[in-house]
Design a protein around this motif. Structure first.
Motif: not given
Lengths: 269, 234
Positions: A106, A108-110, B145, B148-149, B152
């Protein structure tokens, strides 16, 4: 420092096709707003419209503007730019990861490159919950309350967005007061779907939902402070009993310290 | 005619996404629908009844459904053309998720649910790598979250692929998918071909041979202690 964002919600329609009970609504940094209403009245749909920055393309027909304008696409589609974090009632969780792997992905994403946020997130999560969460824990082995605690800490530390949406945090069995304290720090706008009377009356504005639409928006100002004090007293008592029960206490009568708490002192409802 | 090919693992929400696509198409769109499945499917009947559009289904039986889809696609395009339709939507069940069904002149859509596990995009990498758009469904069942993970994890397969997140039952967030469909070009004069190379050969297991042991089979075979497959002709 969290970015500053003002949302404008333009009204849509309820389930019977009638206009909602407001025209437009502004949500500014630092605002606290509760959303109340019976189950099925459209509370979750309301925060989902905010989360997806609806442009008249959801069942409710609402439009959400950011700083007065139609938001750029990256605000919705790219986590690195998204100004909103939503904690849903459902935290089914990606079961195959450890807490560490999950939070790292997370970040890495944000917030690519901010690996130090990992321990900050877990430390904050552990202030919300009884049994400690460790980095090596599997996401799937966390309890409902631990998962919720972790998601709220994640939203505050890793997402660190100007707008926070929370769907019924009171159901998770976490330390509500500590969560509220953490939410109110900083300049975030916090929008909470709730059935909890205390949470509902302590926010600056209250959105009342009915048959799929907003029926009214209430701004009580200082007028409900007696009720807030009264409910705080009840909440204290409940909290006290809950913690004792959790520690294994048995009650053969109402504990003395509870009957003497200043709760029923001429409070007019 | 526009060709839209929707693929993905079972229960990912392919049909729910297709339903939302048909609902949101502009008035001049005349879609036809082809369902490719293994042994049982009712989507063709449901969509025909709900939207009054021509639909067809084909069962692949012993063959892999993507293999079947490739075999019948030219016929299906002629069928839709004869009915004067200007869009063909193909839904493929897929099996091993390697023999990807996307072709040139099509919009390739992978549908995958947000609750299918972090590693699932890696496990179905070819299907995602050759697609134009990944639609992530059931996002209402996970937290921000997690969503979003999961995104990714898709980006690990293809860094810049178009990702659309939706609760397909309600159709939230699908405006980006509809925009992609609107800008999709019609099929041109050149022949439609597969985008990627399918796995090597149809083996004797694919055609229903039951014996175990490589000694009993032809085509691509592999004994336990051999690192690479080898070909044995019939």
């Amino acid at each position: 420092m969290t970015r500053q964002v003002t949302l404008t919600i333009l009204a849509g329609k309820n389930r019977s096709g009638e206009k909602e009970g407001f025209k437009s609504m502004e949500i500014r940094p630092g605002d606290t707003i509760s959303i109340v209403g019976p189950t099925g009245s459209g509370k979750s749909a309301f925060i989902n419209d905010i989360e997806t920055l609806a442009q008249g393309d959801t069942v409710t027909g609402r439009t959400v503007l950011v700083n007065g304008d139609v938001p750029p696409e990256s605000f919705i589609r790219d986590p690195a730019f998204k100004p909103i974090a939503l904690i849903t009632q459902n935290t089914r969780c990606l079961a195959d990861l450890s807490v560490e792997a999950f939070l790292t992905m997370h970040i890495q994403a944000r917030r690519s490159g901010r690996e130090e946020l990992l321990s900050e997130t877990i430390d904050l999560a552990n202030t919300f919950t009884g049994e400690k969460i460790t980095l090596k824990s599997k996401m799937s082995s966390l309890s409902g309350g631990q998962t919720r605690a972790l998601m709220i800490a994640d939203a505050l530390v890793i997402s660190d967005t100007p707008i926070l949406l929370l769907d019924e945090i009171e159901n998770a069995g976490i330390f509500k007061d500590k969560v509220i304290q953490s939410l109110q720090g900083g300049n975030k706008a916090v929008i909470i779907v709730t059935h909890d009377p205390y949470l509902a009356v302590t926010t600056g504005r209250r959105i009342v939902m009915k048959s799929g639409g907003v029926s009214s928006v209430i701004e009580p100002g200082n007028n409900e402070r007696h009720l807030i004090e009264y409910l705080a007293g009840i909440d204290d008592k409940l909290h006290h009993i809950r913690e004792k029960l959790r520690l294994g206490n048995v009650f053969y009568s109402v504990p003395h310290e509870l009957t003497t708490l200043p709760i029923d002192q001429g409070c007019e409802l | 005619m526009k060709l839209i090919i929707v693929a993905g693992p079972p229960s990912g929400g392919k049909t729910a996404v297709i339903r939302q696509i048909i609902k949101s198409l502009p008035e001049d769109a005349l879609p036809a629908f082809l369902k490719v499945d293994v042994v049982h499917a009712t989507e063709d009947e449901e969509l025909a009844e709900e939207f009054g559009i021509p639909t067809k289904k084909v069962y692949s039986g012993d063959l892999c459904p993507d293999h079947m889809g490739i075999l019948v696609l030219a016929d299906a395009l002629s069928w839709a053309d004869e009915l004067s339709r200007n869009m063909l939507i193909v839904e493929s069940a897929g099996l091993c998720l390697r023999c990807t069904p996307y072709t040139t002149y099509s919009l390739g859509i992978t549908v995958i649910s947000a609750i299918s596990g972090t590693n699932s995009p890696l496990k179905m990498a070819p299907l995602i790598a050759l697609a134009d758009v990944v639609v992530v469904t059931k996002t209402d069942l996970v937290s921000q979250a997690e969503k979003e993970v999961f995104r990714e994890s898709i980006r690990k397969v293809v860094n810049d692929i178009d990702i659309v997140e939706t609760n397909a039952i309600q159709g939230t967030g699908l405006r980006y998918l509809m925009r992609r469909i609107a800008s999709q070009a019609d099929i041109e004069a050149e022949p439609v071909t597969l985008r990627g190379a399918p796995p090597l050969g149809v083996c004797t297991i694919c055609i229903g041979k039951k014996e175990i042991g490589w000694q009993k089979h032809f085509g691509m075979i592999r004994p336990l202690d051999m690192p690479e497959s080898m070909y044995r002709g019939d």
